[in-house]
Design an enzyme around this catalytic site. Structure first.
Site, PDB file in Angstrom:
ATOM      1  CB  CYS A  26      -0.944  -0.018   1.206  1.00 27.10           C
ATOM      2  SG  CYS A  26      -0.083  -0.052   2.789  1.00 27.10           S
ATOM      3  CG  HIS A 564     -22.993  -2.163  -0.555  1.00 27.68           C
ATOM      4  ND1 HIS A 564     -22.644  -1.691   0.678  1.00 27.68           N
ATOM      5  CD2 HIS A 564     -22.340  -1.384  -1.458  1.00 27.68           C
ATOM      6  CE1 HIS A 564     -21.834  -0.664   0.542  1.00 27.68           C
ATOM      7  NE2 HIS A 564     -21.629  -0.458  -0.751  1.00 27.68           N
TER       8      HIS A 564
END
Length: 641
Positions: A26, A564
């Site tokens: 990251c 979701h």
């Protein structure tokens, strides 16, 4: 210790190559999927000079590097290419392959200017109010107060290259403070006086062209681009112990003179040519150009092409004191607002009328996304009405030479001070025409309320990051050819099964207007007890969202389902989620789709999970079969055509 040596030591420290399943990174850390975390030598890793620490998040072993993480990662995969996370590798390669040069250019310009727009917008609005106060006689143009306030507004634009340098350096992965130092050198009083003296200027016998760098855009972008390569070159050859002093020294000594001799004149020429060409088209095109650009502005904004014109707008404001393109963006906003207001007057459904009224008012204030995506594009005819009204307003504006004199930072009524000047009333006329024509056309065209036409790029009326991501998650991610192969079938009656174990609740009880108000469609919601999501139907995976918190499936019988997990979980950017399928996979009801660390997510976010039928208009009945405790793979929803 060089990067390759560090990389080898880190691989050794986490238990060797054979203990690593995969690795990616990251912004600050290497993220390892290890076979056995206990084999990692924490003490040995933290002794390495480029390692700041280690951490374990779930099953993931993290080695914290800091700003050099990308270089260490590149060294690892160069030595051990088989260790790079396959999904990450395929995703990155796919994204780069799918982006053409124009798309990457728009993305770059947007990423450079987005962080500095608040400063530009604030200063621009202040300049607009100053002009207003002077015109009303509330402030004297020669007073000390006027000069001080003017300096606040003018300072940002005069020293704009410094802001651009810092922002561009972050994008180019170069030292932002050295980049600012480059801009400072170019704008130093002595250099400015030297270049504006009118006398020949030379550096080591090489002629230096006279260029004014204050308020410029293109030259500093090119200079920082050059700086990024110069820094990388010196970082490779200068020993670590000397980098702090000599990399900036040599970078400045090389970049500043080259910019003054080559890049500055070239950038100024390119910027002037681009600005001149666009301005010529707008000025000479007059009414026809206004009709075309005004009508197409909403489409231009949707594709992101307007970002490419930000440097042109800023250059025009800085050099000419006005810009003719900016008014068209205001006019387009007024057109969308008027079209949505037309839906309010024409609609019969109370919920739709309320939505149209609130989003129309929001659009008048300069925020058009709720109106454009939540109403106009959903029903299509209002979107067309907005384009027609914007074309009328744009034609009027360019026919009478409307100018914007500052960048006010708001394309709605609060930004009207941007037009204060000789063409002010023509600007107001253009805005009024766009709104009124769009309103009338929208009322005349009407909408089909009982079965609203759904655009393939469904979105919703709330502008939060979570809801934008939810809308994007409902888009089919396959190509048109893939969609045909997946089978575009006529929907039929179907039973949908529970995608997880937990408590089923009505979708309307979700604490999120996108789902709770059924903007995305009808369905059902769950409070999960376990962190596992399975397929509720047999069909095709249409989209596994990049952050893994959402997935879209089309069943073999035609029902399209968006699942979701949680509310605002997009902010986790994939942390605590693991996808077990990919876009295009064929699945059976009950197949594992996602796993997620329920306890960790629930500490920060509402974990209520939505299952929405995104092609709701294709069905007459969408109703829960049971509420309360349910187990995965139990029937929970019926859909009937």
């Amino acid at each position: 210790m060089n990067y390759q040596e560090t990389a080898n030591k880190i691989v050794e420290g986490v238990g060797g190559k054979n203990n690593i399943n995969s690795v990616y990174h990251c912004v600050t850390r290497l993220r390892f999927d290890l076979k056995d975390n206990s084999k990692a030598d924490k003490a040995a890793l933290e002794k390495l000079d480029k390692v700041m620490g280690t951490n374990i998040a779930g099953k993931q072993y993290q080695v914290i590097i800091g700003n050099d993480v990308a270089r260490v990662f590149d060294s690892i995969v160069k030595e051990y290419p088989e260790l790079q996370d396959k999904k990450e590798k395929e995703q990155d390669a796919g994204e780069q392959k799918n982006k053409n040069v124009i798309s990457r250019l728009f993305e770059f310009i947007a990423s450079v200017f987005a962080p500095i727009l608040p400063a530009i917008a604030g200063a621009g609005l202040l300049k607009g109010f100053i002009a207003l106060f002077v015109s009303l006689g509330w402030l004297s143009a020669g007073s000390d107060t006027y000069r001080i306030i003017s300096s606040i507004g003018d300072g940002v634009f005069h020293f704009l290259p410094m802001l651009i340098a810092f922002s561009a350096a972050r994008k180019f992965n170069s030292n932002p403070f050295v980049a600012v130092a480059v801009s400072m050198a170019l704008m130093s009083p002595d250099i400015t006086a030297l270049l504006s003296s009118g006398n020949p200027v030379a550096f080591l016998g090489i002629p230096v062209t006279s260029v004014t760098y204050a308020s410029s855009v293109i030259p500093i972008l090119l200079a920082v681009w050059l700086l990024s390569y110069v820094e990388k070159g010196f970082n490779k050859i200068i020993p670590s112990s000397l980098k702090l002093l000599f990399v900036p020294l040599f970078s400045l000594l090389i970049v500043v003179p080259i910019t003054m001799i080559v890049i500055g004149p070239l950038g100024t020429f390119v910027g002037d040519a681009l600005s001149g060409g666009i301005n010529w088209l707008i000025v000479e095109g007059g009414l026809p150009a206004g009709i075309i650009l005004g009508g197409a502005m909403a489409l231009i904004v949707m594709t992101g092409m307007h970002y490419a014109l930000v440097p042109v707008i800023l250059s025009n404001l800085a050099t000419s004191g006005f810009d003719k393109f900016l008014p068209l963006t205001y006019i387009s906003n007024m057109g969308q607002a008027g079209a949505t207001a037309g839906v309010f007057f024409r609609a019969k459904d109370k919920k739709l009328k309320s939505l149209a009224l609130s989003t129309a008012l929001t659009a008048l204030m300069g925020v058009t996304e709720p109106a454009m995506y939540g109403v106009n594009m959903r029903y299509k005819k209002p979107f067309l009405a907005g384009m027609i009204g914007s074309a009328a307003g744009g034609g009027f504006a360019l026919m009478f030479g409307v100018n914007a004199y500052v960048l006010a930072g708001n394309g709605g009524l609060p930004g009207i001070p941007a037009f204060i000047g000789p063409t002010f009333w023509y600007a107001i006329g253009g805005l009024a025409i766009a709104f009124v024509v769009s309103l009338i056309v929208s009322i005349l065209l009407g909408i089909k309320e009982e079965a609203p036409e759904q655009d393939n790029s469904r979105s919703e009326s709330n502008v939060s990051a979570e809801q934008d991501e939810a809308a994007a998650a409902s888009n089919a991610a396959l190509s048109p050819a893939d969609l045909l192969e997946a089978g575009s079938v006529e929907p039929t009656d179907e039973t949908v099964y529970a995608p997880l174990t937990g408590t089923a609740i009505p979708l309307t009880e979700m604490d999120d207007p996108t789902f709770g108000e059924e903007m995305m469609g009808k369905g059902i919601a769950f409070v999960p007890e376990r962190g596992e999501l399975v397929s509720p139907v047999t069909g095709t995976v249409m989209n596994v969202f990049k952050t893994k918190h959402a997935i879209v499936i089309r069943s073999t019988d035609g029902v399209e389902l968006l699942m979701h997990v949680g509310i605002n979980t997009v902010k986790l950017r994939g942390q605590y989620f693991e996808a077990h399928v990919q876009t295009g996979d064929q699945v059976k009801a009950g197949d594992k789709l996602l796993t997620f660390e329920l306890d960790k997510i629930a500490r920060e976010y509402d974990i209520t999970t939505a299952m929405v039928v995104t092609n709701t208009p294709d069905y007459t009945v969408i109703a829960p079969l049971q509420l309360g405790p349910v187990a995965a793979k139990q029937p929970v929803l019926k859909v009937e055509v």
